[in-house]
Design a protein around this motif. Structure first.
Motif, PDB file in Angstrom:
ATOM      1  N   GLY A 113      55.825  -7.088  44.720  1.00  7.62           N
ATOM      2  CA  GLY A 113      56.707  -6.291  45.539  1.00  7.62           C
ATOM      3  C   GLY A 113      57.947  -5.777  44.875  1.00  7.62           C
ATOM      4  O   GLY A 113      57.859  -5.336  43.641  1.00  7.62           O
ATOM      5  N   ASP A 114      58.890  -5.756  45.685  1.00  8.37           N
ATOM      6  CA  ASP A 114      60.417  -5.041  45.356  1.00  8.37           C
ATOM      7  C   ASP A 114      61.244  -5.755  44.778  1.00  8.37           C
ATOM      8  O   ASP A 114      62.455  -5.223  44.619  1.00  8.37           O
ATOM      9  N   THR A 134      58.942  -7.002  50.133  1.00  5.82           N
ATOM     10  CA  THR A 134      59.106  -5.849  50.278  1.00  5.82           C
ATOM     11  C   THR A 134      60.674  -5.614  51.436  1.00  5.82           C
ATOM     12  O   THR A 134      61.334  -6.484  51.755  1.00  5.82           O
TER      13      THR A 134
END
Length: 638
Positions: free
Chosen positions: A213-214, A268
């Motif tokens: 993810g981020d 996220t």
């Protein structure tokens, strides 16, 4: 003459070039130092010392570099030279003391700390000097924590292990398997990222184990904490925007806390939290047991100095409100960080401002009756060492967990250590009066081992409560005694019990022991022939009984039994003995004895003679007198 002048000009020029060169080096070293590039700054300061340029200043700066790099060996080596300098700032005495402490040179450290204080330096109220016996007590304390192997450490910095749903999340600068590494100037290691692996893994953990993810960026990311439902992650990250670091007024990049949401197995929707700021750092997130409070580390304004532990409420809509400092019991003028809250609501944290074994130590908090924090306690060996010990977490079972340390013997810089805890076991209970079921304060509790050796001795408190630390896998006998009671004892064992168990219950009952000296004063009273009135000598004895029941034994209960001699008719003697019992009863009541404390007052006539003076026997009057009596039977005592 021209040649000499030419040579002199050349020498001056060369010296000037050399001086400007050294000035440039010092400026470069200071720039690196101010950017927290301590590894590179140290190289340049060593060159300046070797060239004897501004040597005193360069030595101080070099010592500080090693202190920031958490290298007490090299720091103390240079601080030793610094404290010999003329007019050296007094704070270097303190820095030298701290570096010596990091090398376990506690006596020498204490000497320099005292010199610092004697020179006008102000020591934190929580400084380790407050307890000269601290080191002895920590090294002599019974071990509760035991270290277990962690197989996923690297040669770089690894810390912040947090276990959730069978996986371990941690921060690491390893970046192994990546061709191009971006290095962090402070320690010349790659930037931190967040990794995840299976609990108990024996496999190598490389870049493929970074969380999906981020969360991970091109700068520092981690450590993390995750809500109980596994849907929300809070994590630390460098303050940056549009791939560019955001600097504060001093030109430094601070840390912020962010929140991420798990969607389709991907972290996220990264959210910059409202508690962050550009001019201070906010990091090291921790959640309480129901995810309603967020604890964190910050050097924001309003603290006690250095970095502090703070807490903020998390509302159902995700907003953060009612920000508070954790208070002066936890926070000092030095650095506190890496908070963690276990399931019981106990706060753990790291600090170099509280009494410790070395540099950063891990502490637990002690709560008062209203759940307020009243004290902190050093977790001792082997959790703490003379180096940095931090990022303590405990699993929900309260027995296992992780922490990090840069102590010798690890695989790299900071290493993750797993632990299992064998909590201190206690025997505890209440000593109670067997008759009135009230607690017995100030009872003597004596604990014996299976060989009869006394190993503990104490008194119960005002509630009859006692508590004694014991060893596991042992057999014991515990005895309660009190001067007014018969001793009671129990045998018990601490063998084959669950590790999670921290207390064995052993309540004890004490039966009242008749006080022979006191109760001997309950003398039999006697009556004249064919009379039931209370004689003067009998009244004196009854007054003694009143005193005993009023002052010495305020809960004593008695029974009255009256008798006659054998002379006269049987029926007449029955009535006479009842009259004598009534006279005795009424006298005691008239003196303030509650009727409920006399269960019965009964006459037995001539049926219970004390000697052989029955009908037909020729007895002296003195022998008949012994049968004309009232006796007192103790039914219940205090």
């Amino acid at each position: 003459m021209k040649v000499k002048n030419y040579l002199l000009v050349c020498i001056v020029f060369m010296l000037s070039v050399s001086m400007f060169s050294q000035q440039g080096k010092q400026k470069r070293a200071d720039t690196l130092f101010n950017k927290f590039s301590f590894v590179k700054a140290a190289e340049v300061y060593r060159e300046l010392i070797a060239n004897n340029y501004n040597k005193d200043y360069a030595t101080r700066q070099l010592a500080d570099c090693y202190a920031f790099l958490r290298d007490p060996n090299n720091a103390s080596r240079y601080y030793k030279n610094v404290v010999k300098q003329d007019n050296v700032p007094v704070e270097y005495y303190y820095k030298y003391a701290q570096s010596l402490r990091g090398m376990k040179k506690y006596d020498e450290s204490q000497e320099w700390l005292q010199r610092y204080k004697d020179s006008g330096g102000v020591v934190n109220v929580n400084d380790f000097s407050k307890d000269i016996n601290f080191i002895t007590s920590v090294f002599g304390a019974k071990q509760q924590y035991f270290l277990d192997k962690v197989r996923f450490n690297s040669k770089f910095s690894d810390f912040g292990a947090f276990e959730h749903a069978g996986k371990v999340y941690f921060a690491s600068s390893r970046d192994e398997g990546v061709a191009v590494k971006r290095l962090y100037g402070w320690n010349e290691q790659p930037f931190l990222d967040v990794y995840v692996t299976e609990v108990g893994t024996k496999k190598n953990v490389d870049h493929t184990a970074k969380v999906k993810g981020d969360v991970n960026s091109i700068y520092h990311d981690g450590p993390v904490t995750i809500t109980k439902d596994g849907r929300t992650m809070y994590f630390s990250r460098n303050n940056y925007k549009d791939q560019i670091e955001v600097k504060d007024k001093k030109g430094l990049t601070n840390m912020k806390l962010y929140r991420a949401t798990l969607r389709d197995s991907i972290w996220t929707d990264i959210e910059d939290l409202s508690i962050n700021g550009d001019e201070f750092s906010t990091q090291h997130a921790a959640l309480n047991s129901d995810d309603t409070k967020l604890y964190f580390t910050s050097d924001r304004p309003g603290g006690y100095g250095g970095s502090d532990i703070w807490v903020v409420n998390i509302y159902p809509d995700g907003t953060l409100r009612e920000l508070q400092n954790a208070g002066k019991v936890v926070n000092t003028e030095s650095a506190e960080g890496f908070p963690f809250i276990n399931n019981e609501g106990t706060l753990f944290f790291s600090s170099d401002g509280h009494t410790g074994l070395g540099m950063l130590d891990i502490f637990g908090t002690i709560q008062g009756e209203n759940n307020e924090i009243v004290d902190v306690i050093n977790l001792g060996l082997p959790i703490n060492s003379n180096k940095d010990d931090f990022s303590f977490t405990m699993n929900p079972n309260g027995v296992t967990g992780y922490f990090a340390s840069n102590r010798p013997g690890g695989r790299g810089d900071d290493d993750i250590y797993a632990f299992h805890r064998v909590p201190t076991l206690q025997v505890e209970g209440v000593v109670t009066d067997a008759v009135n079921t009230k607690p017995v304060p100030n009872s003597i509790i004596t604990l014996f081992d299976d060989k009869g050796n006394q190993i503990a001795y104490m008194e119960t408190d005002e509630n009859g409560f006692y508590q004694i630390n014991i060893d596991r896998d042992k057999d014991y006998k515990i005895v309660a005694s009190q001067k007014k009671y018969i001793d009671d004892y129990r045998t018990f064992t601490s063998k084959n019990i669950q590790t999670e168990l921290v207390s064995i219950q052993a309540n004890l009952l004490l039966n009242p022991l008749p006080d022979v000296v006191k109760l001997a004063e309950l003398n039999t009273i006697y009556f004249d022939y064919d009379k039931h009135n209370i004689r003067e000598d009998a009244a004196l004895e009854l007054d003694k009984i009143v005193n005993l029941m009023t002052n010495d034994y305020p809960e004593m209960v008695i029974r009255i039994e009256s008798h006659t001699d054998s002379r006269g008719a049987l029926s007449y003697n029955d009535k006479l003995s009842i009259d004598r019992a009534n006279s005795t009863y009424e006298y005691l009541i008239s003196k303030g004895i509650n009727p409920s404390r006399i269960t019965e007052h009964k006459g037995y006539g001539e049926r219970r003679l004390t000697n052989g003076c029955q009908d037909g026997e020729n007895c002296e009057e003195v022998d008949h007198q012994l049968n004309r009596r009232t006796q007192f039977i103790v039914v219940k005592m205090e």
